[in-house]
Design a protein around this motif. Structure first.
Motif, PDB file in Angstrom:
ATOM      1  N   LEU A  36     -32.194  21.348  -1.277  1.00 23.26           N
ATOM      2  CA  LEU A  36     -31.143  22.404  -0.177  1.00 23.26           C
ATOM      3  C   LEU A  36     -31.316  21.199   1.799  1.00 23.26           C
ATOM      4  N   LYS A  37     -31.871  20.051   1.511  1.00 20.47           N
ATOM      5  CA  LYS A  37     -31.149  18.675   2.142  1.00 20.47           C
ATOM      6  C   LYS A  37     -30.360  18.343   2.067  1.00 20.47           C
ATOM      7  N   ASP A  38     -29.849  18.010   0.760  1.00 18.93           N
ATOM      8  CA  ASP A  38     -28.536  18.111   0.883  1.00 18.93           C
ATOM      9  C   ASP A  38     -27.425  18.689   1.072  1.00 18.93           C
ATOM     10  N   GLU A  39     -27.954  20.065   0.597  1.00 12.61           N
ATOM     11  CA  GLU A  39     -26.725  21.341   1.242  1.00 12.61           C
ATOM     12  C   GLU A  39     -26.725  21.139   2.473  1.00 12.61           C
ATOM     13  N   GLY A  40     -28.005  21.168   3.516  1.00  8.81           N
ATOM     14  CA  GLY A  40     -27.702  20.564   4.861  1.00  8.81           C
ATOM     15  C   GLY A  40     -27.030  19.724   5.161  1.00  8.81           C
ATOM     16  N   MET A  41     -26.833  18.549   4.537  1.00  5.79           N
ATOM     17  CA  MET A  41     -26.301  17.298   5.223  1.00  5.79           C
ATOM     18  C   MET A  41     -24.440  17.456   4.638  1.00  5.79           C
ATOM     19  N   VAL A  42     -24.164  18.124   3.679  1.00  2.00           N
ATOM     20  CA  VAL A  42     -22.889  18.311   3.536  1.00  2.00           C
ATOM     21  C   VAL A  42     -22.828  19.549   4.300  1.00  2.00           C
ATOM     22  N   LEU A  43     -22.868  20.553   5.009  1.00  4.86           N
ATOM     23  CA  LEU A  43     -22.900  21.242   5.926  1.00  4.86           C
ATOM     24  C   LEU A  43     -22.396  20.466   7.381  1.00  4.86           C
ATOM     25  N   HIS A  44     -23.225  19.592   7.703  1.00  5.86           N
ATOM     26  CA  HIS A  44     -23.506  18.592   8.554  1.00  5.86           C
ATOM     27  C   HIS A  44     -22.053  17.515   8.435  1.00  5.86           C
ATOM     28  N   ALA A  45     -21.188  17.110   7.531  1.00 11.65           N
ATOM     29  CA  ALA A  45     -20.241  16.918   7.230  1.00 11.65           C
ATOM     30  C   ALA A  45     -19.266  17.778   7.732  1.00 11.65           C
ATOM     31  N   GLU A  46     -19.398  18.482   7.223  1.00 15.25           N
ATOM     32  CA  GLU A  46     -17.983  19.134   7.267  1.00 15.25           C
ATOM     33  C   GLU A  46     -18.694  19.908   8.690  1.00 15.25           C
TER      34      GLU A  46
ATOM     35  N   ALA B 272     -29.028  18.831  20.189  1.00 11.86           N
ATOM     36  CA  ALA B 272     -27.867  19.906  19.676  1.00 11.86           C
ATOM     37  C   ALA B 272     -27.450  19.222  18.124  1.00 11.86           C
ATOM     38  N   ALA B 273     -26.834  19.448  17.209  1.00 13.61           N
ATOM     39  CA  ALA B 273     -26.542  19.724  15.490  1.00 13.61           C
ATOM     40  C   ALA B 273     -27.927  17.619  14.998  1.00 13.61           C
ATOM     41  N   HIS B 274     -28.949  17.914  15.384  1.00 13.80           N
ATOM     42  CA  HIS B 274     -29.944  17.425  15.260  1.00 13.80           C
ATOM     43  C   HIS B 274     -29.968  16.590  13.332  1.00 13.80           C
ATOM     44  N   CYS B 275     -29.225  17.769  12.882  1.00 14.46           N
ATOM     45  CA  CYS B 275     -29.530  17.486  11.299  1.00 14.46           C
ATOM     46  C   CYS B 275     -29.577  15.476  10.789  1.00 14.46           C
ATOM     47  N   PRO B 276     -29.031  14.814  10.657  1.00 15.03           N
ATOM     48  CA  PRO B 276     -29.434  13.956  10.868  1.00 15.03           C
ATOM     49  C   PRO B 276     -30.870  13.092  11.030  1.00 15.03           C
ATOM     50  N   MET B 277     -31.307  14.545  11.934  1.00 14.30           N
ATOM     51  CA  MET B 277     -32.715  13.746  12.171  1.00 14.30           C
ATOM     52  C   MET B 277     -33.749  14.924  11.576  1.00 14.30           C
ATOM     53  N   ASP B 278     -33.900  16.138  10.970  1.00 15.44           N
ATOM     54  CA  ASP B 278     -34.267  16.565  10.204  1.00 15.44           C
ATOM     55  C   ASP B 278     -34.564  15.961   8.920  1.00 15.44           C
ATOM     56  N   ALA B 279     -33.045  15.707   8.237  1.00 22.44           N
ATOM     57  CA  ALA B 279     -33.293  15.180   6.966  1.00 22.44           C
ATOM     58  C   ALA B 279     -33.722  13.462   7.168  1.00 22.44           C
TER      59      ALA B 279
ATOM     60  N   LYS C 278     -20.597  22.231  10.089  1.00 17.41           N
ATOM     61  CA  LYS C 278     -21.099  23.538   9.979  1.00 17.41           C
ATOM     62  C   LYS C 278     -22.870  22.925  10.831  1.00 17.41           C
ATOM     63  N   HIS C 279     -22.953  23.295  11.469  1.00 16.39           N
ATOM     64  CA  HIS C 279     -24.238  22.382  12.375  1.00 16.39           C
ATOM     65  C   HIS C 279     -25.132  23.663  12.298  1.00 16.39           C
ATOM     66  N   ARG C 280     -25.082  24.802  13.096  1.00 20.87           N
ATOM     67  CA  ARG C 280     -26.273  25.414  12.444  1.00 20.87           C
ATOM     68  C   ARG C 280     -26.365  26.004  11.138  1.00 20.87           C
ATOM     69  N   GLU C 281     -25.004  25.975  10.319  1.00 17.62           N
ATOM     70  CA  GLU C 281     -26.062  26.512   8.888  1.00 17.62           C
ATOM     71  C   GLU C 281     -26.606  25.690   8.319  1.00 17.62           C
ATOM     72  N   SER C 282     -26.177  24.022   9.274  1.00 19.85           N
ATOM     73  CA  SER C 282     -26.830  22.815   8.181  1.00 19.85           C
ATOM     74  C   SER C 282     -28.204  23.025   9.043  1.00 19.85           C
ATOM     75  N   GLU C 283     -28.541  22.928   9.906  1.00 21.10           N
ATOM     76  CA  GLU C 283     -29.970  23.602  10.463  1.00 21.10           C
ATOM     77  C   GLU C 283     -31.049  24.225   9.975  1.00 21.10           C
ATOM     78  N   ALA C 284     -30.243  25.686   9.776  1.00 24.84           N
ATOM     79  CA  ALA C 284     -30.653  26.446   8.989  1.00 24.84           C
ATOM     80  C   ALA C 284     -31.508  25.714   7.166  1.00 24.84           C
ATOM     81  N   LYS C 285     -30.631  25.064   7.003  1.00 30.20           N
ATOM     82  CA  LYS C 285     -31.037  24.526   5.065  1.00 30.20           C
ATOM     83  C   LYS C 285     -31.700  23.655   5.921  1.00 30.20           C
ATOM     84  N   LEU C 286     -32.033  22.828   6.808  1.00 31.33           N
ATOM     85  CA  LEU C 286     -32.760  21.623   7.130  1.00 31.33           C
ATOM     86  C   LEU C 286     -34.380  22.719   7.332  1.00 31.33           C
ATOM     87  N   ALA C 287     -33.685  23.344   8.802  1.00 33.53           N
ATOM     88  CA  ALA C 287     -35.354  24.121   8.373  1.00 33.53           C
ATOM     89  C   ALA C 287     -36.245  24.926   7.847  1.00 33.53           C
TER      90      ALA C 287
END
Length: 82
Positions: free
Chosen positions: A51-61, A21-28, A63-72
């Motif tokens: 895309l990575k930067d967009e994902g991390m902005v979404l993570h900070a907001e 869950a919310a593994h955005c920083p690991m993905d980045a 919005k983890h699902r959207e963030s994970e989608a960008k990072l993926a």
């Protein structure tokens, strides 16, 4: 070459697993590690970093699902070399 294979395995595992869950920083971090080791064209590197930067902005907001989608998407681009 073995490190590259290990990185591919790690990225694949992250993409295939929704249990983190919310593994955005690991993905980045995985994206950054791959970019540091692999030879990637400048245009691809630019797209992946955007895309990575967009994902991390979404993570900070929060919005983890959207963030994970960008990072993926960024990881898939790296794996496909596109």
């Amino acid at each position: 070459m073995l490190r590259l294979a290990g990185t591919f395995c790690a990225v694949s595992l992250v993409l295939a697993t929704s249990a983190f869950a919310a593994h955005c920083p690991m993905d980045a971090a995985a994206i950054d590690a791959y970019l540091a080791r692999a030879e990637v064209s400048d245009p691809l590197k630019t797209q992946v970093n955007a895309l990575k930067d967009e994902g991390m902005v979404l993570h900070a907001e929060g919005k983890h699902r959207e963030s994970e989608a960008k990072l993926a998407e960024a990881m898939r681009m790296l794996l496909n070399g596109q």
